[in-house]
Design a protein around this motif. Structure first.
Motif, PDB file in Angstrom:
ATOM      1  N   SER A  96      38.067  41.687  51.849  1.00 19.85           N
ATOM      2  CA  SER A  96      36.790  42.441  51.924  1.00 19.85           C
ATOM      3  C   SER A  96      36.872  43.634  51.254  1.00 19.85           C
ATOM      4  O   SER A  96      35.458  44.145  50.675  1.00 19.85           O
ATOM      5  N   LEU A  97      37.853  44.782  51.288  1.00 20.54           N
ATOM      6  CA  LEU A  97      38.073  45.760  50.449  1.00 20.54           C
ATOM      7  C   LEU A  97      38.052  45.395  48.812  1.00 20.54           C
ATOM      8  O   LEU A  97      37.604  46.526  48.023  1.00 20.54           O
ATOM      9  N   ILE A  98      38.585  44.461  48.426  1.00 23.32           N
ATOM     10  CA  ILE A  98      38.758  44.201  47.300  1.00 23.32           C
ATOM     11  C   ILE A  98      37.562  44.166  46.259  1.00 23.32           C
ATOM     12  O   ILE A  98      37.562  44.473  45.137  1.00 23.32           O
ATOM     13  N   THR A  99      36.614  43.694  47.045  1.00 25.20           N
ATOM     14  CA  THR A  99      35.061  43.248  46.296  1.00 25.20           C
ATOM     15  C   THR A  99      34.544  44.814  45.953  1.00 25.20           C
ATOM     16  O   THR A  99      33.600  44.721  45.164  1.00 25.20           O
ATOM     17  N   PHE A 100      34.951  45.973  46.445  1.00 26.81           N
ATOM     18  CA  PHE A 100      34.482  47.090  46.373  1.00 26.81           C
ATOM     19  C   PHE A 100      35.056  47.508  45.017  1.00 26.81           C
ATOM     20  O   PHE A 100      34.397  48.530  44.239  1.00 26.81           O
ATOM     21  N   VAL A 101      36.200  47.199  44.667  1.00 30.53           N
ATOM     22  CA  VAL A 101      37.028  47.887  43.525  1.00 30.53           C
ATOM     23  C   VAL A 101      36.843  47.085  42.321  1.00 30.53           C
ATOM     24  O   VAL A 101      36.705  47.773  41.358  1.00 30.53           O
ATOM     25  N   LEU A 102      36.987  45.589  42.264  1.00 37.13           N
ATOM     26  CA  LEU A 102      36.830  44.755  41.202  1.00 37.13           C
ATOM     27  C   LEU A 102      35.684  44.059  41.119  1.00 37.13           C
ATOM     28  O   LEU A 102      34.902  43.815  42.162  1.00 37.13           O
ATOM     29  N   PRO A 103      35.165  43.780  39.798  1.00 38.65           N
ATOM     30  CA  PRO A 103      33.869  43.009  39.777  1.00 38.65           C
ATOM     31  C   PRO A 103      33.925  41.648  40.166  1.00 38.65           C
ATOM     32  O   PRO A 103      34.975  41.022  40.159  1.00 38.65           O
ATOM     33  N   THR A 104      32.861  41.123  40.595  1.00 40.16           N
ATOM     34  CA  THR A 104      32.698  39.885  41.216  1.00 40.16           C
ATOM     35  C   THR A 104      31.958  39.028  40.330  1.00 40.16           C
ATOM     36  O   THR A 104      31.239  38.086  40.927  1.00 40.16           O
ATOM     37  N   GLY A 128      35.489  36.764  39.354  1.00 37.22           N
ATOM     38  CA  GLY A 128      34.831  36.985  40.690  1.00 37.22           C
ATOM     39  C   GLY A 128      35.459  35.730  41.646  1.00 37.22           C
ATOM     40  O   GLY A 128      35.639  35.959  42.963  1.00 37.22           O
ATOM     41  N   VAL A 129      35.761  34.562  41.034  1.00 34.98           N
ATOM     42  CA  VAL A 129      36.386  33.571  42.073  1.00 34.98           C
ATOM     43  C   VAL A 129      37.642  34.033  42.366  1.00 34.98           C
ATOM     44  O   VAL A 129      37.929  33.853  43.516  1.00 34.98           O
ATOM     45  N   PRO A 185      40.782  35.569  48.436  1.00 35.01           N
ATOM     46  CA  PRO A 185      41.390  35.897  49.844  1.00 35.01           C
ATOM     47  C   PRO A 185      40.457  35.841  51.025  1.00 35.01           C
ATOM     48  O   PRO A 185      41.036  35.345  52.166  1.00 35.01           O
ATOM     49  N   GLN A 186      39.356  36.235  50.608  1.00 42.51           N
ATOM     50  CA  GLN A 186      38.227  36.272  51.934  1.00 42.51           C
ATOM     51  C   GLN A 186      37.923  34.839  52.267  1.00 42.51           C
ATOM     52  O   GLN A 186      37.904  34.530  53.245  1.00 42.51           O
ATOM     53  N   ALA A 187      37.570  34.064  51.211  1.00 45.28           N
ATOM     54  CA  ALA A 187      37.171  32.564  51.485  1.00 45.28           C
ATOM     55  C   ALA A 187      38.623  31.793  52.276  1.00 45.28           C
ATOM     56  O   ALA A 187      38.182  31.221  53.152  1.00 45.28           O
ATOM     57  N   ILE A 188      39.545  32.224  51.714  1.00 46.69           N
ATOM     58  CA  ILE A 188      40.581  31.371  52.367  1.00 46.69           C
ATOM     59  C   ILE A 188      40.813  32.005  53.884  1.00 46.69           C
ATOM     60  O   ILE A 188      41.305  30.877  54.596  1.00 46.69           O
TER      61      ILE A 188
END
Length: 81
Positions: free
Chosen positions: A31-39, A44-45, A50-53
């Protein structure tokens, strides 16, 4: 709001002890990594993985928990005693 909901769910799962400890940590990390890295694009995959798994594994553990609760106590056959 979604990140806050994921954090609250991870805290509940951590406290319940019904799932391995790595699962709530993966949920929060995902959840937090989506704020740091581009999706966008291929990156983005990997960012969303991690969130999907963690979501799929949480559903699997919930299914197992409900299934065991519905089955009730399991008695051993006479040959296994």
């Amino acid at each position: 709001m979604i990140a806050l909901a994921v954090l609250m769910m991870a805290i509940g799962l951590w406290r319940s002890g019904n799932v391995p400890k790595w699962l709530p940590m993966a949920m929060v990390l995902g959840s937090l990594i989506t704020f740091v890295l581009p999706t966008d694009g291929l990156l983005g995959v990997f960012v969303e993985a991690p969130q999907a798994i963690a979501s799929v594994v949480t559903g699997w553990y919930a299914w197992r928990f409900v299934r065991r609760a519905r089955m009730g106590p399991v008695s051993l056959p006479e040959a296994a005693r």
